[in-house]
Design a protein around this motif. Sequence first.
Motif, PDB file in Angstrom:
ATOM      1  N   UNK A   1       0.305  -1.005  16.022  1.00 28.53           N
ATOM      2  CA  UNK A   1       1.421  -1.941  15.971  1.00 28.53           C
ATOM      3  C   UNK A   1       1.248  -2.911  14.800  1.00 28.53           C
ATOM      4  N   UNK A   2       0.027  -3.403  14.611  1.00 29.84           N
ATOM      5  CA  UNK A   2      -0.247  -4.277  13.471  1.00 29.84           C
ATOM      6  C   UNK A   2      -0.083  -3.518  12.161  1.00 29.84           C
ATOM      7  N   UNK A   3      -0.528  -2.255  12.156  1.00 27.81           N
ATOM      8  CA  UNK A   3      -0.403  -1.436  10.946  1.00 27.81           C
ATOM      9  C   UNK A   3       1.064  -1.258  10.566  1.00 27.81           C
ATOM     10  N   UNK A   4       1.914  -1.055  11.562  1.00 29.75           N
ATOM     11  CA  UNK A   4       3.348  -0.876  11.304  1.00 29.75           C
ATOM     12  C   UNK A   4       3.956  -2.161  10.733  1.00 29.75           C
ATOM     13  N   UNK A   5       3.646  -3.299  11.362  1.00 32.78           N
ATOM     14  CA  UNK A   5       4.182  -4.579  10.898  1.00 32.78           C
ATOM     15  C   UNK A   5       3.740  -4.862   9.467  1.00 32.78           C
ATOM     16  N   UNK A   6       2.462  -4.640   9.185  1.00 33.73           N
ATOM     17  CA  UNK A   6       1.926  -4.914   7.847  1.00 33.73           C
ATOM     18  C   UNK A   6       2.530  -3.973   6.816  1.00 33.73           C
ATOM     19  N   UNK A   7       2.614  -2.678   7.140  1.00 38.01           N
ATOM     20  CA  UNK A   7       3.150  -1.695   6.205  1.00 38.01           C
ATOM     21  C   UNK A   7       4.604  -2.010   5.844  1.00 38.01           C
ATOM     22  N   UNK A   8       5.390  -2.412   6.845  1.00 32.51           N
ATOM     23  CA  UNK A   8       6.800  -2.748   6.593  1.00 32.51           C
ATOM     24  C   UNK A   8       6.915  -4.043   5.791  1.00 32.51           C
ATOM     25  N   UNK A   9       6.089  -5.035   6.124  1.00 33.15           N
ATOM     26  CA  UNK A   9       6.180  -6.341   5.466  1.00 33.15           C
ATOM     27  C   UNK A   9       5.810  -6.287   3.990  1.00 33.15           C
ATOM     28  N   UNK A  10       4.906  -5.365   3.621  1.00 36.28           N
ATOM     29  CA  UNK A  10       4.512  -5.246   2.209  1.00 36.28           C
ATOM     30  C   UNK A  10       5.286  -4.144   1.499  1.00 36.28           C
TER      31      UNK A  10
ATOM     32  N   UNK B   1       6.111   1.230   3.752  1.00 38.56           N
ATOM     33  CA  UNK B   1       6.618   2.241   4.672  1.00 38.56           C
ATOM     34  C   UNK B   1       7.849   1.705   5.375  1.00 38.56           C
ATOM     35  N   UNK B   2       8.562   2.602   6.050  1.00 37.70           N
ATOM     36  CA  UNK B   2       9.713   2.217   6.862  1.00 37.70           C
ATOM     37  C   UNK B   2       9.530   2.804   8.253  1.00 37.70           C
ATOM     38  N   UNK B   3       9.964   2.045   9.252  1.00 41.22           N
ATOM     39  CA  UNK B   3       9.824   2.488  10.643  1.00 41.22           C
ATOM     40  C   UNK B   3      11.204   2.863  11.161  1.00 41.22           C
TER      41      UNK B   3
ATOM     42  N   UNK C   1      -2.088  10.984   1.202  1.00 40.10           N
ATOM     43  CA  UNK C   1      -0.899  11.826   1.121  1.00 40.10           C
ATOM     44  C   UNK C   1       0.247  11.355   2.004  1.00 40.10           C
ATOM     45  N   UNK C   2      -0.075  10.858   3.198  1.00 46.57           N
ATOM     46  CA  UNK C   2       0.975  10.516   4.149  1.00 46.57           C
ATOM     47  C   UNK C   2       1.230   9.017   4.154  1.00 46.57           C
ATOM     48  N   UNK C   3       2.124   8.582   5.041  1.00 46.98           N
ATOM     49  CA  UNK C   3       2.499   7.167   5.103  1.00 46.98           C
ATOM     50  C   UNK C   3       1.559   6.404   6.032  1.00 46.98           C
ATOM     51  N   UNK C   4       1.409   5.099   5.830  1.00 45.64           N
ATOM     52  CA  UNK C   4       0.554   4.292   6.715  1.00 45.64           C
ATOM     53  C   UNK C   4       0.975   4.357   8.178  1.00 45.64           C
ATOM     54  N   UNK C   5       2.284   4.377   8.448  1.00 45.71           N
ATOM     55  CA  UNK C   5       2.753   4.395   9.835  1.00 45.71           C
ATOM     56  C   UNK C   5       2.416   5.723  10.496  1.00 45.71           C
ATOM     57  N   UNK C   6       2.636   6.843   9.801  1.00 46.04           N
ATOM     58  CA  UNK C   6       2.277   8.143  10.359  1.00 46.04           C
ATOM     59  C   UNK C   6       0.789   8.192  10.694  1.00 46.04           C
TER      60      UNK C   6
END
Length: 298
Positions: free
Chosen positions: A256-265, A268-270, A92-97
């Motif tokens: 931190x890795x999850x954020x980088x990966x989510x944005x790169x693919x 999600x947005x940070x 339901x939610x975003x990878x970064x959250x």
Amino acid sequence: MNKQLQVHGALFLVALIYGSNYSIAKAVMPAYMGPFGLIVIRVVSAALFFGILSRLVVKEKIVGRADNMRAILCGITGIAINQLGFFGGLNLTSPINAALLMVIVPIIVLIFSAILLRERVGMRKVGGIVLACSGAFLLIYTSSGEGTPGNLLGDLLIVLNAASYGLYLVLVKPLMQKYNAFTVVSRIFTVGAVIVIPFGWQQVMVPDYSSFPAEIWWAIAFMVIAVTIIAYLFNTWALRYANPSLVGAYIYLQPLLAIVIAISVGRDVFTLEKALYALLIFAGVYLVSRTRQAVTEE
């Protein structure tokens, strides 16, 4: 390669696997399979693997009513509720959250340790709890607004997952000190499998597997083999040689890795807003973990 480099390599691989899981799981859910169906595949596969490994290599049994009851509770909290909450929330939610909220696990461990084990909580730790919980609350609260990539119910399920996992870490400690790790993990995955099958069996039967593209099969294989089996084996090996502070540093690398990966693919947005809430959460966890290094030994 010396032992130090091997330990760093193992811990970084574990962090990378867990960090990747947020975005990879989102590629499968819900377009190809429901979250509970994925849980059944992952937990049953792990139960079979660790069960066979325990019988062939360790050949040890958990004995006594108290230890068996504790193992059942660990299966409920560490596998069933933990997995149902995580994949249900991530669906339901975003990878970064999800990644940021999972950082509060040490806070949950501290709270349950204070309640169940009556460990002393000083003012520094109380301040850390307040900071981290404030960041988590703000992240969840803003997820209910329109146009945000998060989801209120999804975030709350991730918090349930973190709370359940935190309780599991407190409950499992006596078992890990008494039995071989594979003996304990085999039992708790078996208990977890029995519980999650009724929740997800229908979702396992619904998909048309012949229509799955190759990348989805690779994603499912990654979640079963890498996230469940390889990550656990590498983490268990590294814990024998790494000090708690080093393990803790790599645990905090995961989001931190999850954020980088989510944005790169592009999943999600940070935003600056999330960055501020993340800062509160990390600062709070740092204050708590600074004087409680044993959390990362679990």
